[in-house]
Design an enzyme around this catalytic site. Structure first.
Site, PDB file in Angstrom:
ATOM      1  N   CYS A  79       0.838  -1.205   0.000  1.00  0.00           N
ATOM      2  CA  CYS A  79       0.000   0.000   0.000  1.00  0.00           C
ATOM      3  C   CYS A  79       0.879   1.264   0.000  1.00  0.00           C
ATOM      4  O   CYS A  79       1.488   1.572  -1.014  1.00  0.00           O
ATOM      5  CB  CYS A  79      -0.983  -0.032   1.164  1.00  0.00           C
ATOM      6  N   HIS A 169      -3.759  -4.893   0.550  1.00  0.00           N
ATOM      7  CA  HIS A 169      -3.218  -5.409   1.818  1.00  0.00           C
ATOM      8  C   HIS A 169      -3.331  -6.941   1.840  1.00  0.00           C
ATOM      9  O   HIS A 169      -4.382  -7.490   2.187  1.00  0.00           O
ATOM     10  CB  HIS A 169      -3.990  -4.819   3.003  1.00  0.00           C
ATOM     11  N   GLU A 171      -2.027  -8.880   3.948  1.00  0.00           N
ATOM     12  CA  GLU A 171      -1.919  -9.387   5.323  1.00  0.00           C
ATOM     13  C   GLU A 171      -3.251  -9.513   6.036  1.00  0.00           C
ATOM     14  O   GLU A 171      -3.323 -10.172   7.078  1.00  0.00           O
ATOM     15  CB  GLU A 171      -0.978  -8.487   6.138  1.00  0.00           C
ATOM     16  N   SER A 223       1.663 -14.736  37.885  1.00  0.00           N
ATOM     17  CA  SER A 223       0.236 -14.453  38.049  1.00  0.00           C
ATOM     18  C   SER A 223      -0.634 -15.679  37.831  1.00  0.00           C
ATOM     19  O   SER A 223      -1.835 -15.637  38.086  1.00  0.00           O
ATOM     20  CB  SER A 223      -0.181 -13.371  37.044  1.00  0.00           C
ATOM     21  N   GLY A 224      -0.031 -16.767  37.331  1.00  0.00           N
ATOM     22  CA  GLY A 224      -0.839 -17.915  36.938  1.00  0.00           C
ATOM     23  C   GLY A 224      -1.279 -17.820  35.500  1.00  0.00           C
ATOM     24  O   GLY A 224      -1.872 -18.756  34.958  1.00  0.00           O
ATOM     25  N   GLY A 225      -1.000 -16.687  34.851  1.00  0.00           N
ATOM     26  CA  GLY A 225      -1.361 -16.487  33.457  1.00  0.00           C
ATOM     27  C   GLY A 225      -0.354 -17.108  32.511  1.00  0.00           C
ATOM     28  O   GLY A 225       0.709 -17.593  32.920  1.00  0.00           O
ATOM     29  N   VAL A 226      -0.679 -17.085  31.230  1.00  0.00           N
ATOM     30  CA  VAL A 226       0.143 -17.736  30.214  1.00  0.00           C
ATOM     31  C   VAL A 226       1.524 -17.088  30.115  1.00  0.00           C
ATOM     32  O   VAL A 226       2.552 -17.781  30.152  1.00  0.00           O
ATOM     33  CB  VAL A 226      -0.563 -17.676  28.843  1.00  0.00           C
ATOM     34  N   ASP A 227       1.562 -15.762  29.982  1.00  0.00           N
ATOM     35  CA  ASP A 227       2.829 -15.083  29.692  1.00  0.00           C
ATOM     36  C   ASP A 227       3.868 -15.290  30.801  1.00  0.00           C
ATOM     37  O   ASP A 227       5.007 -15.670  30.531  1.00  0.00           O
ATOM     38  CB  ASP A 227       2.593 -13.578  29.469  1.00  0.00           C
ATOM     39  N   SER A 228       3.467 -15.012  32.039  1.00  0.00           N
ATOM     40  CA  SER A 228       4.439 -15.123  33.129  1.00  0.00           C
ATOM     41  C   SER A 228       4.862 -16.571  33.357  1.00  0.00           C
ATOM     42  O   SER A 228       6.028 -16.849  33.659  1.00  0.00           O
ATOM     43  CB  SER A 228       3.880 -14.516  34.427  1.00  0.00           C
TER      44      SER A 228
END
Length: 511
Positions: A79, A169, A171, A223-228
């Protein structure tokens, strides 16, 4: 050495989608602002120029030295990037008679390796107000659409690298074979080998962490979350029990979550200490009703609790964090910081207070890539595939003042909702589900008795990345069953409603 594609960002809202398309082809890429200097080494295989809200004819439009780039590497302009190529080499870009936006059929005029396995009249997505009116010398047109005379082009190269431009585009989702076009550029033109996989990422990252950390210790808030959790696993694989995880129970987690998460961490052989700070958070949240005030109170308290524990670990030289790529990209936006909708739940200020160096093993991964790496590391799928959960926890799902009594009410209702979603095989169909306790009491009847109790709002959305979201069209019979279960089993709630707002204009969370 990992091969790499570089995406120069001119401020397009779709730039992250370009990166995701490259990553899905198992090829590593990075996004940098168009005006940031970069070194070209043997790992760099090609460059993609993004779209932009600017016009190439604006007085202060963003530019890069494309002739210099293409001397060294293959280049693809999308573009605005395509229009910039045309203008920089002597072509003409003019204001369109009408702004082209939406679906179009691609008419391929000349077969080229860029369109290998792409059907003629393939649907593409347009979003621009300028058009290329004629191409520079030694350029040739590859494709058109009904309204666009030059939808794709290339430079006839003799002793330089390939140079391509796409007016559309590829993508975005609406370009049905766009990812094939991008993959052709990566593999056929740049010669990428597609060897960037979750397994290779894990291996390379662990080796890099060993080099970065050495014999030092690392502390990290979990935190128990995915990332950490994924970040902690990578660090732990590199340094073992020299990683010291701290998991704080702020009293705002889901029902039994503190105990369940600690159990999982133990099974994963992570060195994690659980801190029960529920009463401290409840006391500090007393009489606070403003959402931002609640967020800031929770954030400050967390830092206080974490700092107190961290000071007991004088041997720690590094702070581990689960920062992921969208956070990094946002911080280097072409346009600078966007308007503050609400405070981000990531805890800020810790590195400065603790005087520690940062370790961020996920800082170049998107969320879906983090999940794949987590599965590669052996983290249970139930933890990896859980819905996003806000840092301030249930505090922002309790409208108004937060009390221990309200938290327990919401935990019970939320547990029923999530369990019902799982049993109905709807949990994976929803990107995020939430239960919100409203500061509203209403009259009800149970048996022969009159009740005056709280109202619960159920929220469920479908989304790809949380930037936009639609409300999930859960079956009426399912919603009726959840409502019945909550009202019959949670004393204090006598009314359940369902939120049918999309983002935008609403946000996913209520506060």
């Amino acid at each position: 050495m990992t091969e790499k594609i570089l995406i120069l960002d001119f401020g397009s809202q779709f730039t992250q989608l370009i990166a995701r398309s490259v990553r899905e082809a198992n090829i590593y890429c990075e996004i940098i602002p168009y005006n940031k200097p970069f070194a070209i080494d043997n790992s760099l295989k090609g460059i993609i120029l993004s779209g932009s809200p600017f016009s190439v004819n604006d007085a202060n439009n963003p530019v890069v030295n494309i002739p210099l780039l293409v001397e060294q590497l293959p280049v693809l302009g999308i573009c605005y990037g395509a229009q910039l190529i045309a203008k920089e080499f002597g072509g003409s870009v003019d204001k369109s008679n009408k702004r082209e936006y939406g679906r179009a059929a691609l008419q391929i005029n000349q077969q080229d390796v860029l369109f290998k396995n792409v059907n003629n009249h393939s649907q593409v997505w347009m979003s621009h107000s300028d058009s290329i009116s004629y191409l520079p010398e030694n350029f040739e047109k590859l494709a058109t659409t009904e309204n666009i005379p030059i939808a794709a082009f290339k430079k006839n190269t003799f002793n330089t690298n390939p140079l391509y431009g796409l007016q559309f585009h590829p993508e975005v989702y609406h370009s049905t074979e766009g990812k094939i076009i991008i993959k052709n550029f990566l593999i056929e033109i740049c010669g990428c080998k597609q060897n960037w996989t979750p397994a290779s990422f894990v291996q390379e990252t662990i080796e890099a962490l060993k080099q970065q950390i050495g014999d030092a210790h690392v502390i990290m808030a979990l935190s128990g979350g995915v990332d950490s959790t994924v970040a902690a696993m990578l660090i732990s694989k590199a340094i073992g029990n020299k990683l010291h995880g701290i998991f704080v129970d702020n009293g705002l987690l889901r029902k039994n979550e503190f105990e369940q998460v600690l159990r999982t961490y133990q099974q994963l052989q992570l060195n994690v200490k659980g801190i029960d700070a529920k009463q401290l958070f409840y006391e500090q949240l007393k009489d606070k009703t403003d959402p931002e005030q609640k967020r800031k109170t929770i954030g400050k308290l967390f830092i206080d609790v974490f700092q107190k524990e961290a000071q007991k670990m004088s041997e720690a030289k590094f702070l581990g964090q689960g920062t992921i790529y969208p956070d990094v990209i946002e911080s280097i936006s072409v346009h600078g910081p966007s308007a503050t909708i609400k405070s981000h739940h990531n805890v800020g200020g810790l590195p400065d207070i603790l005087h520690l160096n940062l370790v961020e093993p996920l800082r170049f991964l998107f969320k879906d890539e983090v999940r794949k790496v987590g599965l590669e590391l052996g983290i249970p799928a139930e933890m990896i595939n859980r819905h996003p959960f806000p840092g301030p926890g249930l505090a922002i799902r309790i409208l108004g003042e937060v009390t221990e009594e309200k938290v327990k009410l919401l935990q019970e209702a939320d547990a029923i909702y999530i369990q019902q979603l799982r049993e109905a095989n709807l949990y994976k169909e929803v990107w995020q589900a939430a239960t919100i306790l409203l500061p509203v009491k209403s009259v009800g009847v149970m048996g022969d008795e009159r009740t005056y109790e709280y109202t619960i709002a159920l929220r469920a959305v479908t989304s790809v990345d949380g930037m936009t979201a639609d409300w999930a069209h859960l079956p009426y019979t399912f919603l009726a069953q959840v409502s019945n279960e909550i009202i019959n089993n949670v004393r204090g709630i006598n009314r359940v409603v369902y939120d049918i707002s999309s983002k935008p204009p609403a946000t996913i969370e209520w506060e």
